[in-house]
Design a protein around this motif. Structure first.
Motif, PDB file in Angstrom:
ATOM      1  N   VAL A   1       0.847  -1.184   0.000  1.00 35.39           N
ATOM      2  CA  VAL A   1       0.000   0.000   0.000  1.00 35.39           C
ATOM      3  C   VAL A   1       0.883   1.235   0.000  1.00 35.39           C
ATOM      4  O   VAL A   1       2.086   1.157   0.239  1.00 35.39           O
ATOM      5  CB  VAL A   1      -0.945   0.037   1.219  1.00 35.39           C
ATOM      6  N   GLN A   2       0.247   2.371  -0.219  1.00 43.17           N
ATOM      7  CA  GLN A   2       0.962   3.647  -0.149  1.00 43.17           C
ATOM      8  C   GLN A   2       0.776   4.261   1.241  1.00 43.17           C
ATOM      9  O   GLN A   2      -0.189   3.956   1.950  1.00 43.17           O
ATOM     10  CB  GLN A   2       0.439   4.599  -1.219  1.00 43.17           C
ATOM     11  N   ALA A   3       1.684   5.124   1.596  1.00 46.28           N
ATOM     12  CA  ALA A   3       1.571   5.828   2.871  1.00 46.28           C
ATOM     13  C   ALA A   3       0.219   6.536   2.939  1.00 46.28           C
ATOM     14  O   ALA A   3      -0.216   7.168   1.967  1.00 46.28           O
ATOM     15  CB  ALA A   3       2.711   6.828   3.023  1.00 46.28           C
ATOM     16  N   GLY A   4      -0.433   6.410   4.101  1.00 50.60           N
ATOM     17  CA  GLY A   4      -1.740   7.008   4.289  1.00 50.60           C
ATOM     18  C   GLY A   4      -2.898   6.065   4.021  1.00 50.60           C
ATOM     19  O   GLY A   4      -4.036   6.344   4.416  1.00 50.60           O
ATOM     20  N   ASP A   5      -2.614   4.941   3.383  1.00 48.37           N
ATOM     21  CA  ASP A   5      -3.650   3.954   3.074  1.00 48.37           C
ATOM     22  C   ASP A   5      -3.984   3.109   4.293  1.00 48.37           C
ATOM     23  O   ASP A   5      -3.347   3.223   5.349  1.00 48.37           O
ATOM     24  CB  ASP A   5      -3.208   3.049   1.928  1.00 48.37           C
ATOM     25  N   SER A   6      -4.963   2.228   4.113  1.00 48.98           N
ATOM     26  CA  SER A   6      -5.414   1.333   5.180  1.00 48.98           C
ATOM     27  C   SER A   6      -5.330  -0.118   4.730  1.00 48.98           C
ATOM     28  O   SER A   6      -5.391  -0.422   3.529  1.00 48.98           O
ATOM     29  CB  SER A   6      -6.861   1.655   5.564  1.00 48.98           C
ATOM     30  N   LEU A   7      -5.202  -0.985   5.710  1.00 54.15           N
ATOM     31  CA  LEU A   7      -5.258  -2.425   5.501  1.00 54.15           C
ATOM     32  C   LEU A   7      -5.957  -3.045   6.690  1.00 54.15           C
ATOM     33  O   LEU A   7      -5.879  -2.510   7.804  1.00 54.15           O
ATOM     34  CB  LEU A   7      -3.858  -3.037   5.402  1.00 54.15           C
ATOM     35  N   ARG A   8      -6.600  -4.179   6.471  1.00 51.69           N
ATOM     36  CA  ARG A   8      -7.151  -4.943   7.579  1.00 51.69           C
ATOM     37  C   ARG A   8      -6.552  -6.335   7.556  1.00 51.69           C
ATOM     38  O   ARG A   8      -6.718  -7.081   6.586  1.00 51.69           O
ATOM     39  CB  ARG A   8      -8.672  -5.031   7.544  1.00 51.69           C
ATOM     40  N   LEU A   9      -5.858  -6.674   8.610  1.00 52.72           N
ATOM     41  CA  LEU A   9      -5.301  -8.008   8.757  1.00 52.72           C
ATOM     42  C   LEU A   9      -6.299  -8.900   9.492  1.00 52.72           C
ATOM     43  O   LEU A   9      -7.048  -8.428  10.353  1.00 52.72           O
ATOM     44  CB  LEU A   9      -3.990  -7.966   9.538  1.00 52.72           C
ATOM     45  N   SER A  10      -6.287 -10.164   9.147  1.00 52.13           N
ATOM     46  CA  SER A  10      -7.135 -11.141   9.808  1.00 52.13           C
ATOM     47  C   SER A  10      -6.276 -12.282  10.329  1.00 52.13           C
ATOM     48  O   SER A  10      -5.239 -12.611   9.742  1.00 52.13           O
ATOM     49  CB  SER A  10      -8.172 -11.708   8.833  1.00 52.13           C
ATOM     50  N   CYS A  11      -6.732 -12.888  11.404  1.00 54.71           N
ATOM     51  CA  CYS A  11      -6.048 -14.049  11.971  1.00 54.71           C
ATOM     52  C   CYS A  11      -7.121 -15.067  12.337  1.00 54.71           C
ATOM     53  O   CYS A  11      -7.890 -14.857  13.275  1.00 54.71           O
ATOM     54  CB  CYS A  11      -5.238 -13.660  13.193  1.00 54.71           C
TER      55      CYS A  11
ATOM     56  N   SER B   1      -3.953   5.028   8.222  1.00 52.88           N
ATOM     57  CA  SER B   1      -2.879   6.028   8.136  1.00 52.88           C
ATOM     58  C   SER B   1      -1.503   5.365   8.189  1.00 52.88           C
ATOM     59  O   SER B   1      -0.628   5.774   8.960  1.00 52.88           O
ATOM     60  CB  SER B   1      -3.017   7.053   9.270  1.00 52.88           C
ATOM     61  N   LEU B   2      -1.329   4.377   7.367  1.00 55.76           N
ATOM     62  CA  LEU B   2      -0.076   3.620   7.393  1.00 55.76           C
ATOM     63  C   LEU B   2       1.111   4.483   7.008  1.00 55.76           C
ATOM     64  O   LEU B   2       1.011   5.369   6.141  1.00 55.76           O
ATOM     65  CB  LEU B   2      -0.181   2.405   6.479  1.00 55.76           C
ATOM     66  N   LYS B   3       2.230   4.218   7.654  1.00 56.81           N
ATOM     67  CA  LYS B   3       3.462   4.945   7.424  1.00 56.81           C
ATOM     68  C   LYS B   3       4.526   3.976   6.908  1.00 56.81           C
ATOM     69  O   LYS B   3       4.451   2.777   7.185  1.00 56.81           O
ATOM     70  CB  LYS B   3       3.947   5.566   8.732  1.00 56.81           C
ATOM     71  N   PRO B   4       5.521   4.472   6.206  1.00 58.75           N
ATOM     72  CA  PRO B   4       6.593   3.584   5.747  1.00 58.75           C
ATOM     73  C   PRO B   4       7.238   2.809   6.897  1.00 58.75           C
ATOM     74  O   PRO B   4       7.645   1.655   6.714  1.00 58.75           O
ATOM     75  CB  PRO B   4       7.577   4.545   5.086  1.00 58.75           C
ATOM     76  N   GLU B   5       7.311   3.422   8.077  1.00 59.69           N
ATOM     77  CA  GLU B   5       7.927   2.744   9.220  1.00 59.69           C
ATOM     78  C   GLU B   5       7.056   1.626   9.791  1.00 59.69           C
ATOM     79  O   GLU B   5       7.513   0.865  10.653  1.00 59.69           O
ATOM     80  CB  GLU B   5       8.294   3.745  10.326  1.00 59.69           C
ATOM     81  N   ASP B   6       5.812   1.507   9.328  1.00 59.81           N
ATOM     82  CA  ASP B   6       4.961   0.383   9.736  1.00 59.81           C
ATOM     83  C   ASP B   6       5.273  -0.885   8.944  1.00 59.81           C
ATOM     84  O   ASP B   6       4.762  -1.960   9.263  1.00 59.81           O
ATOM     85  CB  ASP B   6       3.481   0.722   9.529  1.00 59.81           C
ATOM     86  N   MET B   7       6.091  -0.755   7.924  1.00 62.06           N
ATOM     87  CA  MET B   7       6.391  -1.889   7.061  1.00 62.06           C
ATOM     88  C   MET B   7       7.107  -2.974   7.846  1.00 62.06           C
ATOM     89  O   MET B   7       8.133  -2.746   8.482  1.00 62.06           O
ATOM     90  CB  MET B   7       7.249  -1.443   5.883  1.00 62.06           C
TER      91      MET B   7
ATOM     92  N   THR C   1       3.770  -3.961   3.306  1.00 66.25           N
ATOM     93  CA  THR C   1       4.747  -3.083   2.669  1.00 66.25           C
ATOM     94  C   THR C   1       4.090  -1.740   2.423  1.00 66.25           C
ATOM     95  O   THR C   1       3.017  -1.670   1.821  1.00 66.25           O
ATOM     96  CB  THR C   1       5.242  -3.684   1.342  1.00 66.25           C
ATOM     97  N   VAL C   2       4.737  -0.680   2.883  1.00 66.48           N
ATOM     98  CA  VAL C   2       4.184   0.664   2.748  1.00 66.48           C
ATOM     99  C   VAL C   2       5.170   1.517   1.964  1.00 66.48           C
ATOM    100  O   VAL C   2       6.316   1.721   2.409  1.00 66.48           O
ATOM    101  CB  VAL C   2       3.910   1.304   4.119  1.00 66.48           C
ATOM    102  N   SER C   3       4.742   2.000   0.838  1.00 57.14           N
ATOM    103  CA  SER C   3       5.604   2.842   0.019  1.00 57.14           C
ATOM    104  C   SER C   3       5.337   4.313   0.322  1.00 57.14           C
ATOM    105  O   SER C   3       4.209   4.709   0.617  1.00 57.14           O
ATOM    106  CB  SER C   3       5.375   2.566  -1.457  1.00 57.14           C
TER     107      SER C   3
END
Length: 123
Positions: A11-21, A84-90, A120-122
């Motif tokens: 994803v790009q910086a600022g985007d969202s994702l939902r992880l599932s387990c 609000s994903l950041k590159p450092e969240d990668m 991965t956050v670009s």
């Protein structure tokens, strides 16, 4: 207990994702579940956890206000909404189960782990 994490991606910086387990093999709904992340060459860090009822959650400071952990015990599934994903969240994100229900933010507090899903956050 088998834990299967999914939902990672690019994803790009600022985007969202939902992880599932998704958990199987044991009634995961009775136990604390958590998420950790591990970047290449770094330690595995606590992200968030949630009690069996979902009533209590804890977050690492670096995700507070951006990530939200939740669970659906009927589906034996825990989620991590990442906004609000950041590159450092990668990192590779792992879900884990604490069968002792003592809780904690150390990987040693958890005894069952999923295989991880890569985020991965670009910039």
């Amino acid at each position: 207990v088998q834990l299967q994490a999914s939902g990672g991606g690019l994803v790009q910086a600022g985007d969202s994702l939902r992880l599932s387990c998704a958990a199987s093999g044991r009634t995961s709904s009775r136990y604390i579940m958590g998420w950790f992340c591990q970047a290449p060459g770094k330690e595995r860090n606590f992200v968030a956890d949630i009690t069996w009822s979902g009533a209590i959650t804890y977050y690492a400071d670096f995700v507070k206000g951006r990530f939200a952990i939740s669970r659906d015990n009927a589906k034996n599934t825990v989620y991590l909404q990442m906004n609000s994903l950041k590159p450092e969240d990668m990192a590779v994100y792992y879900c884990a189960l604490d069968s002792t229900n003592r809780g904690g933010s150390s990987p040693h507090d958890y005894d069952y782990w999923g295989q991880g899903t890569l985020v991965t956050v670009s910039s």
